[in-house]
Design an enzyme around this catalytic site. Structure first.
Site, PDB file in Angstrom:
ATOM      1  N   ASP A 205      23.209  24.766 -32.665  1.00 52.11           N
ATOM      2  CA  ASP A 205      22.292  24.622 -31.561  1.00 52.11           C
ATOM      3  C   ASP A 205      22.747  24.570 -30.161  1.00 52.11           C
ATOM      4  O   ASP A 205      22.152  24.978 -29.145  1.00 52.11           O
ATOM      5  CB  ASP A 205      21.579  23.084 -31.625  1.00 52.11           C
ATOM      6  CG  ASP A 205      20.400  22.715 -30.824  1.00 52.11           C
ATOM      7  OD1 ASP A 205      19.579  23.571 -30.545  1.00 52.11           O
ATOM      8  OD2 ASP A 205      20.782  21.918 -29.877  1.00 52.11           O
ATOM      9  N   HIS A 286      14.855  19.641 -27.459  1.00 55.28           N
ATOM     10  CA  HIS A 286      14.105  20.475 -26.634  1.00 55.28           C
ATOM     11  C   HIS A 286      14.786  21.632 -25.940  1.00 55.28           C
ATOM     12  O   HIS A 286      14.462  22.289 -25.013  1.00 55.28           O
ATOM     13  CB  HIS A 286      13.903  19.533 -25.237  1.00 55.28           C
ATOM     14  CG  HIS A 286      12.801  18.340 -25.652  1.00 55.28           C
ATOM     15  ND1 HIS A 286      11.495  18.437 -25.944  1.00 55.28           N
ATOM     16  CD2 HIS A 286      13.229  17.349 -25.669  1.00 55.28           C
ATOM     17  CE1 HIS A 286      10.982  17.422 -26.169  1.00 55.28           C
ATOM     18  NE2 HIS A 286      11.849  16.689 -26.347  1.00 55.28           N
ATOM     19  N   ARG A 287      16.165  21.895 -26.449  1.00 57.36           N
ATOM     20  CA  ARG A 287      17.184  22.945 -25.932  1.00 57.36           C
ATOM     21  C   ARG A 287      16.795  24.151 -26.369  1.00 57.36           C
ATOM     22  O   ARG A 287      16.512  25.239 -25.449  1.00 57.36           O
ATOM     23  CB  ARG A 287      18.284  22.803 -26.569  1.00 57.36           C
ATOM     24  CG  ARG A 287      19.324  23.701 -26.160  1.00 57.36           C
ATOM     25  CD  ARG A 287      20.747  23.533 -26.700  1.00 57.36           C
ATOM     26  NE  ARG A 287      21.360  22.488 -25.904  1.00 57.36           N
ATOM     27  CZ  ARG A 287      21.928  21.386 -26.440  1.00 57.36           C
ATOM     28  NH1 ARG A 287      21.779  21.167 -27.835  1.00 57.36           N
ATOM     29  NH2 ARG A 287      22.595  20.414 -25.838  1.00 57.36           N
ATOM     30  N   GLY A 288      15.861  24.212 -27.356  1.00 58.23           N
ATOM     31  CA  GLY A 288      15.118  25.692 -27.906  1.00 58.23           C
ATOM     32  C   GLY A 288      14.067  26.145 -26.853  1.00 58.23           C
ATOM     33  O   GLY A 288      13.975  27.173 -26.476  1.00 58.23           O
TER      34      GLY A 288
END
Length: 347
Positions: A205, A286-288
């Site tokens: 991730d 929420h990184r995506g």
């Protein structure tokens, strides 16, 4: 001694997603790097070295192990007690600089944390009574490219350190009660063969983008690879001259995109499209979402536009989501994000 020629980036056949992901990270280093998954012999290392070769030169302080520019982070030199320019900076005198190519720093699989992060020169501290930092590979990679082949075989702790520095742009050395920080902004490129094991999901991730590459199946493309490589091996200088125009054009596009990126805007409706993408394919956290937004803006800038369009979101999702989607145990990373989204919506 004859300078060794580098195979031109523009001459690489196929592997368009890989080339796009690398280029986007050079335009916007905040994308947090790219993980290239695939078998050996598919031009991974060739692409990284070639891209660095065609980029503009950067100005650095002569003899500075931290690759600092003259106009930034001078306090690092004051703390280092090692750089030749230290006394000049303290006195406010001119400091000698030079221009050089952006470097590709390769991280060996067996690298220790001290080799990566840096350490304290205890001998100098005992003899001279002052701290002196021995910089590691992260210092050498500042303002350049850090290339990690077989990243899945690295010690997990070392990978954590790399990804933290890539995300924060700072490396901190803490040894024997001494804490020292220096800039470490670099483009992180990791490669791996999935047959040798996967990275932990938490580490996957942290890579901004992910591409999967395979051997080309089109006979015409395979023949083109052989012909170009043979021509390069026989006469590298002549072969590189043939691709100077295409290389120069790519440099202009990258420079233009870097200048254009701050002016790129995104309609609020596309924010909802990004959120829907991540929800539809099952992305945790929420990184995506954030990486898709940054990637889409970078794609728009690379295409000389100041406004993101729907196609930019689609392309960005294909690069930012494959390694972030929820998977069953032992299931391989799914690379066709749009198909997954479509199938789940139909279901």
């Amino acid at each position: 001694m004859t300078q060794r020629m580098t195979y031109p980036f523009a001459a690489i056949v196929g592997q368009e997603k890989m080339k796009l992901a690398l280029t986007l990270n050079l335009i916007n280093p905040t994308l947090s790097g790219v993980l290239i998954r695939g078998e050996k012999g598919t031009a991974k290392s060739t692409a990284v070295r070639a891209l660095a070769e065609i980029l503009p030169e950067i100005e650095v302080v002569r003899s500075c192990p931290f690759q600092l520019s003259l106009n930034s982070e001078r306090d690092v030199c004051r703390e280092c007690a090692r750089v030749e320019c230290r006394e000049r900076i303290l006195k406010g005198e001119p400091v000698e600089t030079l221009k050089r190519k952006i470097r590709v720093i390769e991280l060996p699989v067996g690298a220790t944390e001290d080799r990566v992060v840096g350490t304290l020169d205890l001998e100098h501290a005992l003899k001279m009574g002052e701290k002196r930092i021995e910089p590691g590979l992260l210092a050498a990679a500042h303002r350049g490219i850090l290339y990690v082949d077989e990243v899945n075989l690295l010690d997990d702790h070392v990978v954590d350190v790399l990804l933290d520095s890539a995300a924060m742009g700072i490396n901190t050395i803490e040894r024997e009660g001494v804490s020292f920080s220096h800039p470490a902004r670099f483009t992180l490129v990791g490669t791996m063969n999935p047959e040798e094991g996967e990275l932990r999901p938490q580490l996957l991730d942290r890579f901004g983008l992910c591409v999967h590459i395979e051997s080309l199946q089109d006979p015409e493309q395979r023949v083109a690879i052989m012909e170009r490589r043979a021509a390069f091996d026989e006469d590298p200088e002549s072969f590189c001259r043939q691709w100077e125009g295409a290389s120069a054009q790519l440099v202009r596009e990258i420079e233009n995109a870097i200048q254009l990126y701050p002016r790129v805007t995104v309609d609020r409706s596309l924010f909802f499209e990004i959120a829907a993408y991540c929800l539809d394919v099952g992305v945790d956290g929420h990184r995506g979402d954030i990486i898709i937004l940054k990637t889409a803006k970078t794609i728009a800038a690379f295409n000389s536009r100041t406004e993101v369009i729907r196609e930019d979101i689609d392309t960005a999702a294909e690069l930012a989501l494959p390694h972030r989607m929820r998977r069953q145990p032992l299931q391989d990373i799914v690379m066709d994000v749009k198909s997954v989204r479509r199938n789940r919506n139909q279901g």
